[in-house]
Design a protein around this motif. Structure first.
Motif, PDB file in Angstrom:
ATOM      1  N   UNK A  13       5.725   2.936 -12.458  1.00  0.00           N
ATOM      2  CA  UNK A  13       4.563   2.075 -12.730  1.00  0.00           C
ATOM      3  C   UNK A  13       3.805   1.752 -11.445  1.00  0.00           C
ATOM      4  N   UNK A  14       4.532   1.510 -10.347  1.00  0.00           N
ATOM      5  CA  UNK A  14       3.876   1.244  -9.064  1.00  0.00           C
ATOM      6  C   UNK A  14       3.004   2.418  -8.639  1.00  0.00           C
ATOM      7  N   UNK A  15       3.551   3.618  -8.730  1.00  0.00           N
ATOM      8  CA  UNK A  15       2.806   4.814  -8.329  1.00  0.00           C
ATOM      9  C   UNK A  15       1.608   5.019  -9.246  1.00  0.00           C
ATOM     10  N   UNK A  16       1.807   4.879 -10.552  1.00  0.00           N
ATOM     11  CA  UNK A  16       0.692   5.044 -11.495  1.00  0.00           C
ATOM     12  C   UNK A  16      -0.411   4.029 -11.217  1.00  0.00           C
ATOM     13  N   UNK A  17      -0.025   2.789 -10.964  1.00  0.00           N
ATOM     14  CA  UNK A  17      -0.996   1.740 -10.668  1.00  0.00           C
ATOM     15  C   UNK A  17      -1.754   2.051  -9.382  1.00  0.00           C
ATOM     16  N   UNK A  18      -1.039   2.518  -8.372  1.00  0.00           N
ATOM     17  CA  UNK A  18      -1.664   2.860  -7.099  1.00  0.00           C
ATOM     18  C   UNK A  18      -2.664   4.000  -7.272  1.00  0.00           C
ATOM     19  N   UNK A  19      -2.315   4.982  -8.076  1.00  0.00           N
ATOM     20  CA  UNK A  19      -3.230   6.111  -8.325  1.00  0.00           C
ATOM     21  C   UNK A  19      -4.483   5.642  -9.050  1.00  0.00           C
ATOM     22  N   UNK A  20      -4.314   4.752 -10.030  1.00  0.00           N
ATOM     23  CA  UNK A  20      -5.486   4.237 -10.753  1.00  0.00           C
ATOM     24  C   UNK A  20      -6.393   3.455  -9.816  1.00  0.00           C
ATOM     25  N   UNK A  21      -5.800   2.647  -8.924  1.00  0.00           N
ATOM     26  CA  UNK A  21      -6.592   1.842  -7.991  1.00  0.00           C
ATOM     27  C   UNK A  21      -7.352   2.719  -7.000  1.00  0.00           C
ATOM     28  N   UNK A  22      -6.777   3.845  -6.601  1.00  0.00           N
ATOM     29  CA  UNK A  22      -7.448   4.711  -5.627  1.00  0.00           C
ATOM     30  C   UNK A  22      -8.634   5.439  -6.244  1.00  0.00           C
ATOM     31  N   UNK A  23      -8.719   5.462  -7.575  1.00  0.00           N
ATOM     32  CA  UNK A  23      -9.837   6.120  -8.251  1.00  0.00           C
ATOM     33  C   UNK A  23     -10.945   5.145  -8.622  1.00  0.00           C
ATOM     34  N   UNK A  37       0.833  -1.196   0.000  1.00  0.00           N
ATOM     35  CA  UNK A  37       0.000   0.000   0.000  1.00  0.00           C
ATOM     36  C   UNK A  37       0.873   1.253   0.000  1.00  0.00           C
ATOM     37  N   UNK A  38       1.060   1.837  -1.177  1.00  0.00           N
ATOM     38  CA  UNK A  38       1.891   3.035  -1.275  1.00  0.00           C
ATOM     39  C   UNK A  38       1.285   4.206  -0.514  1.00  0.00           C
ATOM     40  N   UNK A  39      -0.028   4.218  -0.355  1.00  0.00           N
ATOM     41  CA  UNK A  39      -0.678   5.267   0.418  1.00  0.00           C
ATOM     42  C   UNK A  39      -0.209   5.272   1.861  1.00  0.00           C
ATOM     43  N   UNK A  40       0.029   4.090   2.419  1.00  0.00           N
ATOM     44  CA  UNK A  40       0.543   3.982   3.788  1.00  0.00           C
ATOM     45  C   UNK A  40       1.928   4.607   3.870  1.00  0.00           C
ATOM     46  N   UNK A  41       2.768   4.311   2.899  1.00  0.00           N
ATOM     47  CA  UNK A  41       4.133   4.844   2.896  1.00  0.00           C
ATOM     48  C   UNK A  41       4.110   6.368   2.776  1.00  0.00           C
ATOM     49  N   UNK A  42       3.277   6.889   1.881  1.00  0.00           N
ATOM     50  CA  UNK A  42       3.188   8.342   1.713  1.00  0.00           C
ATOM     51  C   UNK A  42       2.671   8.984   2.994  1.00  0.00           C
ATOM     52  N   UNK A  43       1.679   8.361   3.640  1.00  0.00           N
ATOM     53  CA  UNK A  43       1.119   8.884   4.889  1.00  0.00           C
ATOM     54  C   UNK A  43       2.194   9.021   5.966  1.00  0.00           C
ATOM     55  N   UNK A  44       3.112   8.073   6.019  1.00  0.00           N
ATOM     56  CA  UNK A  44       4.137   8.086   7.059  1.00  0.00           C
ATOM     57  C   UNK A  44       5.259   9.075   6.770  1.00  0.00           C
ATOM     58  N   UNK A  45       5.368   9.525   5.535  1.00  0.00           N
ATOM     59  CA  UNK A  45       6.308  10.582   5.154  1.00  0.00           C
ATOM     60  C   UNK A  45       7.758  10.307   5.536  1.00  0.00           C
ATOM     61  N   UNK A  46       8.193   9.096   5.333  1.00  0.00           N
ATOM     62  CA  UNK A  46       9.586   8.776   5.597  1.00  0.00           C
ATOM     63  C   UNK A  46      10.263   8.382   4.290  1.00  0.00           C
ATOM     64  N   UNK A  98       7.806  11.361   0.150  1.00  0.00           N
ATOM     65  CA  UNK A  98       7.118  12.474  -0.511  1.00  0.00           C
ATOM     66  C   UNK A  98       7.358  12.459  -2.015  1.00  0.00           C
ATOM     67  N   UNK A  99       8.453  11.831  -2.462  1.00  0.00           N
ATOM     68  CA  UNK A  99       8.714  11.723  -3.897  1.00  0.00           C
ATOM     69  C   UNK A  99       7.653  10.880  -4.601  1.00  0.00           C
ATOM     70  N   UNK A 100       6.987   9.981  -3.853  1.00  0.00           N
ATOM     71  CA  UNK A 100       5.919   9.183  -4.450  1.00  0.00           C
ATOM     72  C   UNK A 100       4.755  10.073  -4.866  1.00  0.00           C
ATOM     73  N   UNK A 101       4.485  11.087  -4.065  1.00  0.00           N
ATOM     74  CA  UNK A 101       3.366  11.977  -4.345  1.00  0.00           C
ATOM     75  C   UNK A 101       3.713  13.026  -5.401  1.00  0.00           C
ATOM     76  N   UNK A 102       4.985  13.350  -5.531  1.00  0.00           N
ATOM     77  CA  UNK A 102       5.374  14.416  -6.452  1.00  0.00           C
ATOM     78  C   UNK A 102       6.005  13.884  -7.735  1.00  0.00           C
ATOM     79  N   UNK A 103       5.955  12.582  -7.932  1.00  0.00           N
ATOM     80  CA  UNK A 103       6.507  11.944  -9.131  1.00  0.00           C
ATOM     81  C   UNK A 103       8.008  12.183  -9.263  1.00  0.00           C
ATOM     82  N   UNK A 104       8.727  12.259  -8.139  1.00  0.00           N
ATOM     83  CA  UNK A 104      10.167  12.448  -8.173  1.00  0.00           C
ATOM     84  C   UNK A 104      10.918  11.133  -8.227  1.00  0.00           C
TER      85      UNK A 104
END
Length: 155
Positions: free
Chosen positions: A144-154, A104-113, A130-136
């Protein structure tokens, strides 16, 4: 906290077991609190490291390092938030370090580490969460992981 993400079967949970001393057949180096550790479980490591499986409330007695193997995967969103907030509180109050395996990439982003992305048995990228949220991200698999996670959250 370092979040370790990657495809199923790439060895994320095996890394936790190596750090905990539950699995001795590994190569490379593991350092805890700045000191190299061996393959055998010793008293010092057992006081320092605790493995938390998918029952976080039943096994959470914090030493200095928590190894979290998908601790929120079977929980509803409100209980997930409780666990993540507890982990954050322990980090601030006790100086707790943790390594969390999650899909769950959302969990990782939430923890901000930090996050390490694993692919086919190798860590291909390590970044701030934070790079996950800003595409860094640099590695194509990470993107691909981040893109997939974003599609799943929608969905």
């Amino acid at each position: 906290m370092l979040g370790l993400v990657g495809e199923s079967g790439c060895g994320k949970s095996a890394i936790l077991r190596c750090v905990a001393g539950l699995y001795q057949d590994w190569t490379g180096e593991i350092a805890l609190a700045g000191a190299q550790v061996g393959r055998e479980i010793d008293r010092a490591r057992s006081r320092l490291v605790q493995m938390v499986f998918q029952d976080p409330f039943g096994s959470l007695h914090p030493p200095r390092v928590l190894l979290l193997d998908e601790p929120t995967s079977a929980l509803n969103v409100s209980v997930q938030a409780e666990i993540l907030n507890l982990r954050s509180d322990l980090r601030q109050k006790e100086g707790l370090t943790s390594l969390m395996v999650t899909h769950d990439l959302g969990v990782v982003v939430h923890l901000r580490d930090r996050v390490a992305v694993r692919l086919q048995g190798e860590i291909v990228e390590t970044r701030g969460a934070s790079d996950l949220a800003t595409a860094g991200l640099a590695h194509p698999y990470s993107k691909r992981l981040v893109d997939s996670s974003r599609r799943m959250s929608h969905v």
